[in-house]
Write a protein that holds these residues in place. Structure first.
Motif, PDB file in Angstrom:
ATOM      1  N   VAL A   1       2.816   8.015  -0.550  1.00  0.00           N
ATOM      2  CA  VAL A   1       4.105   8.695  -0.720  1.00  0.00           C
ATOM      3  C   VAL A   1       4.814   8.138  -1.957  1.00  0.00           C
ATOM      4  O   VAL A   1       5.314   8.889  -2.790  1.00  0.00           O
ATOM      5  N   THR A   2       4.844   6.823  -2.071  1.00  0.00           N
ATOM      6  CA  THR A   2       5.483   6.184  -3.220  1.00  0.00           C
ATOM      7  C   THR A   2       4.424   5.398  -3.984  1.00  0.00           C
ATOM      8  O   THR A   2       3.825   4.474  -3.441  1.00  0.00           O
ATOM      9  N   SER A   3       4.172   5.754  -5.230  1.00  0.00           N
ATOM     10  CA  SER A   3       3.170   5.042  -6.015  1.00  0.00           C
ATOM     11  C   SER A   3       3.676   3.640  -6.345  1.00  0.00           C
ATOM     12  O   SER A   3       4.888   3.374  -6.351  1.00  0.00           O
TER      13      SER A   3
ATOM     14  N   GLY B   1      10.599   2.697  -1.539  1.00  0.00           N
ATOM     15  CA  GLY B   1      10.044   3.932  -1.009  1.00  0.00           C
ATOM     16  C   GLY B   1       8.969   3.675   0.031  1.00  0.00           C
ATOM     17  O   GLY B   1       8.464   2.559   0.169  1.00  0.00           O
TER      18      GLY B   1
ATOM     19  N   GLU C   1       6.304   3.833  -9.240  1.00  0.00           N
ATOM     20  CA  GLU C   1       7.668   4.160  -8.815  1.00  0.00           C
ATOM     21  C   GLU C   1       8.264   2.993  -8.024  1.00  0.00           C
ATOM     22  O   GLU C   1       9.427   2.629  -8.226  1.00  0.00           O
TER      23      GLU C   1
ATOM     24  N   GLN D   1      -1.011   6.335  -6.900  1.00  0.00           N
ATOM     25  CA  GLN D   1      -0.449   7.432  -7.703  1.00  0.00           C
ATOM     26  C   GLN D   1      -0.685   8.783  -7.040  1.00  0.00           C
ATOM     27  O   GLN D   1       0.149   9.677  -7.125  1.00  0.00           O
TER      28      GLN D   1
END
Lengths: 378, 378
Positions: free
Chosen positions: B283-285, B300, B288, B279
C-alpha cells in the motif's frame, strides 16, 4: 538516448505522467501554459499551445507529442504532422474529441448506442426536438465544454438563445448539439488503450458518480458489472478506439439506462479522471499505459491488483492554507489512503487532488476513501 | 508552501523518491554528485557531499535533509545540526550505519542476536578468532563497504594483512571486524519505518537472494514466514530502530540459521534494495514511507496489496545499447511486469534497474519477474 515524450499542457494529467516516466526512464517534457503549473517539474517550455511556432519548436526535440487536454487547434496539429512529427492521438482522432457534433455523427456511422441527438441552429429546431422528446433535452456547445461547462438542460426552445447568438457571430458558423435527456440508473466509464500499430487493451468498466456535472467519485470495477455488462462496455470502448483510430488512452463515458442499455455520453482522448484509481488499483496505471501507447510500446496489463478501488476527488480544497496542512490529520486516521495532489491553489469546485483506496470490501474501501478525502475539504 | 525534502546523493534511491514526492506534492530537492545522475530530474545542486559548505548551502532551503547513502561525514552532519537543520536519520543513528564495529557493539548492548564477532587489529588476533570458530570467518572493513565490497572470507590470520596495513596508515587508527561464518539456510530482510516523534511501522519480512555479494532477488513476504518468524523479525527491526533512534527507513539484513535463529547481518538507514518490491506490492512504498517518516508525517500502511511480490534486479544491463532497447521484447512477453530503470549506463555487475511482479501464485510471480528481467541481460 532515452525515449522522449512531449506533453502539450501542464495540468494534473501531465503531472501524473511524471511518476511512471521516471520509473520507465522516459524523458518526459512538458509545454506548460505558464510557470508554476501542476506539471512544472517536467516543464521544459512555457508557451501558448495555440501558437504553431511555439508548439513546433517544443515538438522538434521529442519522439512523440501527446496531450494534457484536447484543445490544441487542428491548424497547429497539422503543422506538427507536416513537419514529420509523431502526434498521438492524431489530428483526425482528436477532431472527434474536439467537436461533439462530429463525434455524434461518427458514432452513428459506427452503430454505437447513443442518446437521440440532432444538430440545431435555432430555437425553432430546438423546440421541435423538445416536442419529440417529452419536452426536455440537453443542449451542448459542440466545442470547448468540460466538467459540465457548455452543457444545459432545457425545456423550451428559447433557453439556448444566447448560445445561438454566439454561434451567429462565429465565422465558422455551426450548430448546437441537442440530446435526449436519458433516464439512467448510473454513469459508467470505459477506458481503452490503443497503440498506433493497432493493439488495444480494455480496463474494467467503472462507475462514476458526478456532482454538479463534475466527477466526484469512481468505483472500480463498477459494482455488478461482471459478465455481459463488462463485455458490452469493453466492446463499445474498443470499437470506438478502433473506429476513430484513437492512439493513447481513450475514455468513453456511458449512461446505463433504466432499460438496461449502455449509451455513449462523452469521449476523452487522454488519461481521464475516471481512471485515476488505476494509479494504485491496477497493474498498469492509465498514465503509464498512455506513455506506452503513444510510444507504440507493448501495452501493460490493465487488471486490478485488488478486488475494489475507490477514487474520491478533492474538489476545492481547504479555504485556508494548502492540502499538506491536512496531511497530519488525514494520514493519522487513514494510513491506507493514497493521497494525490496536483500542486494547484485551492479554489471552490476546482479539482486539486484525489484519494485512492484499494481493498477487498467495497463498503470499507468507499468509506475510507470518502473519509480521507473529506479531510481536505472545508 | 510545499513541504521540502533535501536528499544528499543523486543515485537510484533518490530517483525513486521522485514518484511519491510528485504525488504527495513534496518539493524534493537533490544534491547530486555530478550531472546526469539517476535522480537528476530533481537535482537542484551538484557538489561534493563531503564539503560542509556545499551541503549546508543546499540544506538551508529545505525542511529536512535525508540521504541516498550513509557516507556523509559526521563533521558535515554536525555542521547541519549546529545550523539548526533537521537531519533524518540523525548523525547519532548514522554512526551505527557508518561503522560496523560501533554497530556490533551497540546491537550487543541491545541484546540483539548476531554472529559472534570481534575487533581485531592484527593477524594474530584474527588467527585467534579463526581458531575459536572452526578455522573460517568473515573479515569486514568497518567503514565504506557495500554490495560485497570490503568483505572477505578468510581461513588464515594473514589473509587480511593488506587491510591491516591500510589501517596502520589511517590516522584514526582502528580495527577490522571479524565475524563467525554463519551456517544459514537463507537471508532475510526486515524493514521498519520510524518517525522522529517515535511511531514505527514494520514491513513484512522478505527473503533476499544474493549473488556474488549483491542482492539479486527479493520475495515478499518471505515464504513460510507467517506467525513466529514474522513476529521475531519485526521485533528485531523495531528494537533496532528504537534503540539506535533511526528516523526514516531502516533495513535489517538477517541470516536465518540452520538452527532456526535470526542473526543480524547488516543495517541500512535509507530505502533499501530489499524493499523495492513495495513500489508495486505494498500500500505504501518504502520511498513514500521514507518521505513521510523524515517529514515526521504519520506513517502509511506497509501491508502488501497482493499475496506475493517478487523483485529481480537488473545487474549490468545490455552490453550494447540501453535498457529501453529491450522494452519491446520484455513488455510483449510480460505485460504484467513493472519495469524500473535508474538512468545509469550499463556496466557489468552494476544495478541499473529492477523488475517487480505481484500476484497470487508465487511460482508464477517469480517466473515472470525473472523472465522479464532476463530481457535486460546479455
Amino acid at each position: 538516448m532515452a525515449l522522449r515524450v512531449g506533453v502539450v499542457g501542464g495540468g494534473q494529467l501531465a503531472r501524473m505522467m511524471i511518476a511512471p516516466a521516471v520509473e520507465l526512464g522516459v524523458d518526459l517534457r512538458v509545454l506548460a501554459e505558464e510557470d508554476g503549473m501542476s506539471a512544472s517539474l517536467a516543464a521544459t517550455a512555457v508557451g501558448d499551445y495555440r501558437d504553431a511556432e511555439t508548439v513546433l519548436a517544443f515538438a522538434r526535440d521529442v519522439d512523440v507529442v501527446t496531450f494534457d487536454h484536447e484543445h490544441v487547434p487542428q491548424s497547429v496539429l497539422a503543422t506538427l504532422v507536416d513537419a514529420g512529427i509523431a502526434v498521438h492521438p492524431g489530428p483526425h482522432a482528436l477532431r472527434f474529441a474536439q467537436d461533439k457534433l462530429v463525434m455524434r455523427a461518427r458514432l452513428q456511422e459506427l452503430g454505437m448506442p447513443q442518446p437521440d441527438w440532432a444538430a440545431v441552429t435555432d430555437a425553432e429546431q430546438l423546440q421541435a426536438f423538445l416536442d419529440d422528446h417529452r419536452g426536455r433535452a440537453v443542449v451542448k456547445t459542440p466545442r470547448g465544454g468540460y466538467d459540465g461547462k457548455g452543457v444545459r438542460v432545457v425545456s423550451t426552445g428559447t433557453e439556448a438563445d444566447d448560445w445561438f447568438a454566439t454561434l451567429a457571430e462565429d465565422a465558422r458558423g455551426g450548430a448546437l448539439l441537442v440530446e435526449e435527456l436519458v433516464d439512467f440508473t448510473r454513469e459508467l466509464a470505459q477506458q481503452v488503450a490503443r497503440r498506433p500499430s493497432g493493439a488495444v487493451r480494455a480496463y474494467p468498466v467503472v462507475e462514476t458518480v458526478q456532482r454538479d456535472g463534475v466527477c466526484a467519485e469512481v468505483i472500480a470495477p463498477a459494482p455488478h458489472s461482471g459478465g455481459r455488462l463488462e463485455d458490452v462496455a469493453a466492446r463499445i470502448g474498443i470499437t470506438i478506439a478502433e473506429g476513430l483510430e484513437v492512439t493513447g488512452m481513450l475514455a468513453v463515458e456511458l449512461f446505463e439506462t433504466t432499460d438496461e442499455r449502455l449509451l455513449v455520453n462523452e469521449l476523452a482522448m487522454r488519461p481521464h479522471n475516471s481512471g485515476h484509481w488505476s494509479q494504485d488499483g491496477a497493474v498498469t496505471s492509465q498514465f503509464e499505459q498512455h506513455l506506452r501507447a503513444v510510444l507504440d510500446l507493448p501495452l501493460g496489463d490493465p487488471s486490478p491488483v485488488s478486488e475494489w478501488a475507490v477514487m474520491v476527488n478533492v474538489l476545492g480544497g481547504p479555504t485556508n492554507g494548502s492540502l499538506d496542512d491536512r496531511f497530519d490529520a488525514a494520514m493519522t486516521e487513514h494510513p491506507g489512503a493514497k493521497i494525490h495532489t496536483y500542486g494547484k491553489a485551492p479554489r471552490p469546485g476546482r479539482k486539486v487532488g484525489h484519494v485512492n483506496v484499494v481493498g477487498g470490501n467495497l463498503d470499507d474501501v468507499a468509506y475510507e476513501a470518502r473519509a480521507a478525502a473529506s479531510f481536505f475539504d472545508d
